[in-house]
Write an enzyme that holds these catalytic residues in place. Sequence first.
Site, mmCIF file in Angstrom:
data_model
loop_
_atom_site.group_PDB
_atom_site.id
_atom_site.type_symbol
_atom_site.label_atom_id
_atom_site.label_comp_id
_atom_site.label_asym_id
_atom_site.label_seq_id
_atom_site.Cartn_x
_atom_site.Cartn_y
_atom_site.Cartn_z
ATOM 1 N N TYR A 1 -4.150 14.579 -2.761
ATOM 2 C CA TYR A 1 -4.528 13.855 -1.549
ATOM 3 C C TYR A 1 -5.616 14.601 -0.787
ATOM 4 O O TYR A 1 -5.450 15.002 0.352
ATOM 5 C CB TYR A 1 -3.285 13.653 -0.681
ATOM 6 N N HIS B 1 0.836 -1.203 0.000
ATOM 7 C CA HIS B 1 0.000 0.000 0.000
ATOM 8 C C HIS B 1 0.871 1.254 0.000
ATOM 9 O O HIS B 1 0.683 2.163 -0.807
ATOM 10 C CB HIS B 1 -0.924 -0.020 1.227
ATOM 11 N N HIS C 1 -9.458 8.179 3.766
ATOM 12 C CA HIS C 1 -9.421 6.789 4.218
ATOM 13 C C HIS C 1 -10.824 6.215 4.423
ATOM 14 O O HIS C 1 -10.980 5.067 4.813
ATOM 15 C CB HIS C 1 -8.651 6.649 5.534
ATOM 16 N N HIS D 1 1.814 4.330 -3.006
ATOM 17 C CA HIS D 1 1.735 5.801 -2.951
ATOM 18 C C HIS D 1 2.893 6.414 -3.749
ATOM 19 O O HIS D 1 2.750 7.476 -4.361
ATOM 20 C CB HIS D 1 1.791 6.302 -1.507
ATOM 21 N N ASP E 1 -9.721 14.066 7.979
ATOM 22 C CA ASP E 1 -8.981 13.063 7.208
ATOM 23 C C ASP E 1 -8.842 13.489 5.744
ATOM 24 O O ASP E 1 -9.070 12.701 4.831
ATOM 25 C CB ASP E 1 -9.698 11.699 7.339
ATOM 26 N N GLU F 1 -5.848 6.727 -2.118
ATOM 27 C CA GLU F 1 -5.868 5.708 -1.069
ATOM 28 C C GLU F 1 -6.334 4.350 -1.624
ATOM 29 O O GLU F 1 -5.776 3.304 -1.302
ATOM 30 C CB GLU F 1 -6.807 6.141 0.055
#
Lengths: 90, 349
Positions: free
Chosen positions: B180, B165, B268, B169, B263, B189
Amino acid sequence: MRIAITRTGGFAGIERRAELDTTGRPDATHVQALAHRALASAAEEGTAVTGVPDGFRYEISVDGRTIHCADPHLTHEQRELIRFVLKEGA
Amino acid sequence: MHPVFCTIVPPHVLDKLAQSEDPAVSESARRTLEHDSLQRTRRRITTLRGVAAPTGTPSDKPERTIYDAEHREVAPGRKVHAEGDAPSNDTTVNRAHAGLGATFELFLKVYGRHSIDDAGLPLDATVHYGEKYDNAFWDGSQMVFGDGDNDLFLDFTIPVDVIGHELTHGVTQHTANLEYYGQSGALNESVSDVFGSLIKQYALGQSADQADWLIGAGLLGPNVDRGVALRSMKAPGTAYDDDVLGKDPQPATMDDYVRTSRDNGGVHINSGIPNHAFYLLATDLGGNAWERAGKIWYATLTGGELLASDADFAEFARLTAASARTLFGEGDEIQAVLKAWSSVGVPAS
């Protein structure tokens, strides 16, 4: 002095918040000085840098004044204050 | 009493603030924008797409180096393991080394990509970062892993999908460079979850129906009573429901899309929607998810200037449909792509 820290982001995306009142604490002078330095370094040295995906983001509020910062670009004082409040605060 | 602007404030908000009539607000926002734009210019330099590798052909072998931060928050730290070294006595070092290798392997063998930048970038990782540090991240040029607090989270090198993961990125940074924040951030994500899961499936030789489709299985510590992982692509919102961690907030479809400023605009959280679309596509097509479904996603992510850095779910969905047609023509694949996005409530045509 009331210090509140909110940590967001991170791989898990789980928010964490802790608050601490220095009133009556034996280490109040030390913690207040640390908080002043943590905020001063953000405001004056332009530590407002770009975070990274999945890096923690922090919101630090001290007596109503709020700054934002992000891993891995914290100052030494911000790192220390965050660690202390997230551990000691409620 | 003005906040100091920083990363958490998205550029479009700063643009507005910079035009504020309050000089303290506008000045602060303007300075941050200048700083950010410098950073973005730098990033753009590293994300020029389709540029040929510097010299020669990049190697088909990874070049991995592991560093030890020795529980301080510094990177890279002390060098403790090089590519050809015998296994370390530190299992964390060995797990990081293996995870970097598994990621390199999938991208090379299945998608023909040479490392994160497709130009043979050496893979560096720092382990034992900070004290009881509950996180792992790609810092723009290398990996950083915390040990976890051993209460809520274990060592972040444990799940190979977490390593995959984070490294993905890096791939996104060098390709579509999805911003982002908001839906493009949730796509950033999600793409990391998709390839993180594919790296695990490829390493274990699991087909789509054998895979657990979990992100972060094995990472939760002894104080988490009710949880199997951090995210579930198969059933978003069901990975944990615990008195300490809270409840998995992920939606599976647009009906439950979460509007929030937290967030980074729920990157997320809403990633559950494109995650679930990928799961539906992969299980509908059957077989190995990294083959047809993975190739469609990879082509979309790396397809040059087509995918905008501020793409929303619908734009990404349309481009996956276009990729499916380019790769496989008018067959099962395009039908399965359209069906998957339709099931999660995102228009793809």
